[in-house]
Design a protein around this motif. Structure first.
Motif, short mmCIF file in Angstrom:
data_model
loop_
_atom_site.label_atom_id
_atom_site.label_comp_id
_atom_site.label_asym_id
_atom_site.label_seq_id
_atom_site.Cartn_x
_atom_site.Cartn_y
_atom_site.Cartn_z
N SER A 47 0.82 -1.21 0.00
CA SER A 47 0.00 0.00 0.00
C SER A 47 0.85 1.26 0.00
CB SER A 47 -0.92 0.01 1.23
OG SER A 47 -0.17 0.14 2.42
N THR A 48 2.18 1.10 -0.01
CA THR A 48 3.07 2.25 0.02
C THR A 48 4.29 1.99 -0.85
OG1 THR A 48 4.12 3.86 1.50
CG2 THR A 48 4.42 1.51 2.02
N VAL A 49 5.10 3.02 -1.05
CA VAL A 49 6.39 2.90 -1.73
C VAL A 49 7.46 2.98 -0.66
CG1 VAL A 49 7.96 3.91 -3.42
CG2 VAL A 49 5.50 3.90 -3.87
N HIS A 50 8.23 1.93 -0.51
CA HIS A 50 9.20 1.84 0.57
C HIS A 50 10.51 2.55 0.21
CE1 HIS A 50 6.94 -1.29 2.87
NE2 HIS A 50 6.41 -1.46 1.67
N ASP A 51 11.22 3.00 1.24
CA ASP A 51 12.51 3.66 1.07
C ASP A 51 13.63 2.66 1.35
OD1 ASP A 51 11.69 6.43 0.57
OD2 ASP A 51 10.92 6.36 2.61
N ILE A 52 14.53 2.47 0.38
CA ILE A 52 15.65 1.55 0.55
C ILE A 52 16.93 2.24 0.08
CG2 ILE A 52 16.68 -0.64 -0.22
CD1 ILE A 52 13.95 -1.82 -0.39
N GLY A 53 17.98 2.08 0.87
CA GLY A 53 19.27 2.64 0.50
C GLY A 53 20.39 1.65 0.68
N PHE A 54 21.34 1.65 -0.24
CA PHE A 54 22.56 0.83 -0.14
C PHE A 54 23.75 1.77 0.01
CE2 PHE A 54 20.58 -2.33 -3.41
CZ PHE A 54 19.69 -2.79 -2.45
N THR A 55 24.68 1.40 0.88
CA THR A 55 25.95 2.11 0.99
C THR A 55 27.07 1.08 1.01
OG1 THR A 55 24.90 3.85 2.30
CG2 THR A 55 27.30 3.77 2.31
N PHE A 56 28.04 1.22 0.11
CA PHE A 56 29.15 0.28 0.06
C PHE A 56 30.41 0.99 -0.43
CE2 PHE A 56 26.36 -0.55 -3.70
CZ PHE A 56 27.14 0.06 -4.67
N LYS A 424 2.27 8.28 -4.46
CA LYS A 424 3.51 8.31 -3.67
C LYS A 424 4.80 8.32 -4.47
CE LYS A 424 1.18 5.86 0.12
NZ LYS A 424 1.19 7.00 1.05
N ALA A 425 4.72 8.28 -5.81
CA ALA A 425 5.97 8.15 -6.56
C ALA A 425 6.05 9.02 -7.81
CB ALA A 425 6.20 6.69 -6.94
N THR A 426 5.21 10.04 -7.94
CA THR A 426 5.26 10.86 -9.15
C THR A 426 6.51 11.74 -9.21
OG1 THR A 426 3.79 12.45 -8.07
CG2 THR A 426 2.79 10.87 -9.59
N ASP A 427 7.25 11.80 -8.11
CA ASP A 427 8.55 12.49 -8.18
C ASP A 427 9.59 11.61 -8.86
OD1 ASP A 427 8.33 10.79 -5.91
OD2 ASP A 427 10.16 11.67 -5.07
#
Length: 446
Positions: A47-56, A424-427
């Motif tokens: 029901s939402t757009v989740h925030d995920i980040g990778f750092t390496f 939630k994602a038109t940006d």
């Protein structure tokens, strides 16, 4: 009995009318494989757009890319992964995919790990200077035992030719409603090393955890490799190292059931194949699988160019199930509709069915269309050559069309998924693109 089996066997009755369709929905909800998590329940809350980040570390990433370009090997790197504000240190990342990665080039070069020169795979053109666009396997517990987000320790970041990946998200939900084991999926905004956010679809990864959630009895999950096939190569496990990977219970390597199954489908005569296939294979599930792939116009399935499938061996029934995988080209994503499900002679002693062409040519497509494959799968070829199996396939296709399309269920799922992106994602993807891609998918429902 596997949880999805109840759902699948209820499907025929569900097609009888409105009451039946309600039963279909209820059954699908009891399966741990169908649809997304309940709203607000975790990683696969769709029901939402989740925030995920990778750092390496860039050096680790560069070494991983170099290894893939050199020999197509997929090395793990250590990363910090954040999911909706929760941070996981020492997680593992590696490239995920076979045919999808054929378009991967190292920044500043045209060399690819598959020996092809800048040729795009199903994920389009991929470059190492855009890690946010690559297909990834994420394991939160790779270096830290027990590290998980809710119930999940791993997931796959999928590539897609479309901007929204609505085609794969909808296909996976419909697969669950058809009564087959599927993978949950959600839309995410992904960033890598603090870079630009992009819209990506993540899905469950079929492995031990997924297998336990979808099958109630013990078994073994094998993944077909893109460059392999379903030929019988002998009884030695080493004969299958490059064509199948054991994905569950990997501490106890066992290719004997797989070899026996491949021997049967390749070397049995026509009469034996028809009479005894159900002893070796869940024929009902396979019939539904083939019809479903045709319904969603997925040319990249078990007999497509990517050889996309898993085989699940259930110990107590001594029977295999074909498990669907890789739907990023669903709804004509390869630029075509169905395709030829036939195939030429198999390898190493395969007994071809009556009517099969000589010399490796493809059989004629089934009545009413067929599939464009790009390769032949001996199981599909022999199945379609048998009149009784073919009649079951035709009926399954008719029933699935009524239960998923005519009923309005597919349109409802598509509308819900598109609405989440619009809200939630038109940006990340403009509203007109969301609408146009949703409309193109919806056109298949009529």
């Amino acid at each position: 009995m596997p949880p999805y089996t109840l759902s699948r066997r209820s499907f025929g009755a569900a097609l009888a009318g409105v009451v039946g369709l309600a039963v279909l929905g209820a059954c699908a909800e009891t399966s741990s494989s169908g649809g997304g998590d309940t709203a607000g329940s975790g990683l696969f809350d769709d029901s939402t757009v989740h925030d995920i980040g990778f750092t390496f570390e860039q050096a680790d990433y560069d070494a991983m890319i170099d290894a893939y370009v050199a020999d197509s090997s997929k090395k793990w790197i250590e990363a910090t992964v954040s999911i909706d504000g929760t941070t996981f240190e020492k997680a593992g990342l590696r490239l995920k995919g076979n045919s999808t990665l054929r378009g991967l080039t190292k920044a500043g070069s045209t060399d690819t790990g598959s020996g092809q020169q800048g040729r795009g795979g199903p994920g389009g053109e991929l470059s190492s200077d855009k890690p946010q666009d690559l297909p990834w396997l994420v394991r939160l517990d790779k270096n830290v035992d027990g590290q998980a987000f809710g119930d999940y320790t791993e997931f796959v970041v999928r590539s897609n030719n479309s901007a929204t990946a609505l085609n794969e998200a909808v296909a996976l939900e419909l697969l669950g409603l058809a009564g087959l084991a599927t993978q949950k999926s959600v839309s995410t905004r992904l960033s890598v090393n603090g870079g630009t956010e992009v819209l990506r679809l993540i899905v469950e990864n079929p492995g031990d955890q997924w297998d336990a959630a979808n099958f109630s009895s013990a078994g073994i999950l094998y993944k077909a490799e893109a460059d392999g096939d379903y030929s019988y190569r002998g009884d030695d496990a080493a004969d299958y190292e490059d064509v199948f990977d054991q994905e569950s219970d990997t501490d106890n390597e066992n290719y004997a059931p797989l070899a026996a199954f491949l021997k049967f489908i390749n070397q049995s005569d026509d009469a034996t194949f028809a009479a005894e296939l159900d002893k070796h294979l869940d024929v009902s599930a396979f019939t539904t699988y083939l019809a479903f792939q045709e319904l969603i116009k997925n040319s990249d399935d078990i007999d497509g160019p990517g050889n996309n499938s898993y085989l699940r061996y259930t110990t107590d029934t001594d029977q295999f199930t074909v498990v669907a995988w890789d739907h990023n080209l669903a709804f004509g994503g390869m630029g075509g509709g169905g395709g030829n499900r036939g195939g030429g002679p198999g390898r190493n002693g395969a007994v071809m069915p009556s009517g099969a062409p000589d010399g490796g040519g493809q059989m004629q497509a089934p009545a009413g269309g067929g599939r464009m494959g790009g390769r032949s799968n001996i199981l599909v070829t022999r199945f379609n050559a048998d009149a009784t199996f073919k009649a079951s396939y035709d009926k399954a296709l008719t029933d699935l069309r009524a239960g998923l399309y005519t009923s309005g269920k597919a349109a409802e799922i598509l509308q819900q998924r598109a609405a989440v992106l619009t809200a939630k994602a038109t940006d990340l993807v403009n509203a007109d693109t969301i609408t146009s891609e949703a409309d193109a998918i919806k056109a298949n429902f009529t």
